[in-house]
Design a protein around this motif. Structure first.
Motif, PDB file in Angstrom:
ATOM      1  N   GLY A  91       0.872  -1.175   0.000  1.00  0.00           N
ATOM      2  CA  GLY A  91       0.000   0.000   0.000  1.00  0.00           C
ATOM      3  C   GLY A  91       0.900   1.213   0.000  1.00  0.00           C
ATOM      4  O   GLY A  91       1.872   1.259  -0.746  1.00  0.00           O
ATOM      5  N   SER A  92       0.638   2.169   0.868  1.00  0.00           N
ATOM      6  CA  SER A  92       1.543   3.317   0.985  1.00  0.00           C
ATOM      7  C   SER A  92       2.894   2.867   1.534  1.00  0.00           C
ATOM      8  O   SER A  92       3.913   3.498   1.296  1.00  0.00           O
ATOM      9  CB  SER A  92       0.931   4.403   1.866  1.00  0.00           C
ATOM     10  N   GLU A  93       2.888   1.759   2.259  1.00  0.00           N
ATOM     11  CA  GLU A  93       4.097   1.095   2.744  1.00  0.00           C
ATOM     12  C   GLU A  93       3.956  -0.389   2.434  1.00  0.00           C
ATOM     13  O   GLU A  93       2.857  -0.880   2.192  1.00  0.00           O
ATOM     14  CB  GLU A  93       4.258   1.279   4.248  1.00  0.00           C
ATOM     15  N   THR A  94       5.050  -1.109   2.467  1.00  0.00           N
ATOM     16  CA  THR A  94       5.011  -2.546   2.255  1.00  0.00           C
ATOM     17  C   THR A  94       5.284  -3.270   3.560  1.00  0.00           C
ATOM     18  O   THR A  94       6.243  -2.956   4.255  1.00  0.00           O
ATOM     19  CB  THR A  94       6.056  -2.988   1.206  1.00  0.00           C
ATOM     20  N   HIS A 132     -11.751   3.223   7.263  1.00  0.00           N
ATOM     21  CA  HIS A 132     -10.611   3.443   6.371  1.00  0.00           C
ATOM     22  C   HIS A 132     -10.847   2.774   5.018  1.00  0.00           C
ATOM     23  O   HIS A 132     -11.430   1.689   4.944  1.00  0.00           O
ATOM     24  CB  HIS A 132      -9.328   2.871   6.970  1.00  0.00           C
ATOM     25  N   VAL A 177      -9.004   0.975   2.114  1.00  0.00           N
ATOM     26  CA  VAL A 177      -7.741   0.309   1.781  1.00  0.00           C
ATOM     27  C   VAL A 177      -7.830  -0.391   0.420  1.00  0.00           C
ATOM     28  O   VAL A 177      -7.032  -1.267   0.110  1.00  0.00           O
ATOM     29  CB  VAL A 177      -7.331  -0.701   2.886  1.00  0.00           C
ATOM     30  N   GLU A 195      -6.955   0.379  -2.431  1.00  0.00           N
ATOM     31  CA  GLU A 195      -5.817   0.519  -3.350  1.00  0.00           C
ATOM     32  C   GLU A 195      -4.683  -0.455  -3.021  1.00  0.00           C
ATOM     33  O   GLU A 195      -3.735  -0.586  -3.789  1.00  0.00           O
ATOM     34  CB  GLU A 195      -5.278   1.954  -3.326  1.00  0.00           C
ATOM     35  N   ARG A 196      -4.784  -1.157  -1.937  1.00  0.00           N
ATOM     36  CA  ARG A 196      -3.724  -2.093  -1.539  1.00  0.00           C
ATOM     37  C   ARG A 196      -3.784  -3.371  -2.360  1.00  0.00           C
ATOM     38  O   ARG A 196      -4.763  -3.658  -3.037  1.00  0.00           O
ATOM     39  CB  ARG A 196      -3.836  -2.425  -0.054  1.00  0.00           C
TER      40      ARG A 196
END
Length: 78
Positions: free
Chosen positions: A10-13, A48, A50, A52-53
């Motif tokens: 996501g924004s982080e892995t 939230h 999510v 896009e993950r």
């Protein structure tokens, strides 16, 4: 039995360092879909988005075998 690793992207892995022994790549895809659905369920309850993950499925050498976008996990049958 092969070991598959499920990285959450996501924004982080978030890297899966343990992995799971499963019979096949198809079984790994089913596991990734279940994981994505559980994560999405918790995120929705917390308010939230999510969607896009995605979950990356990798082998023991780190080779990317498949990706499961969260948006696909909603419509896939397992």
């Amino acid at each position: 039995m092969p070991r598959y690793f499920f990285n959450l992207v996501g924004s982080e892995t978030v890297t899966d360092i343990e992995g799971s022994e499963l019979d096949s790549l198809e079984a790994a895809r089913e596991e990734a879909i279940k994981d994505a659905r559980a994560i999405m369920s918790d995120a929705i309850l917390a308010g939230h988005d999510v969607s896009e993950r995605r979950v990356e499925i990798r082998d023991e050498e780190g080779t990317l075998l498949a990706e499961v976008p969260f948006s696909d996990a909603v419509s896939k049958r397992i």
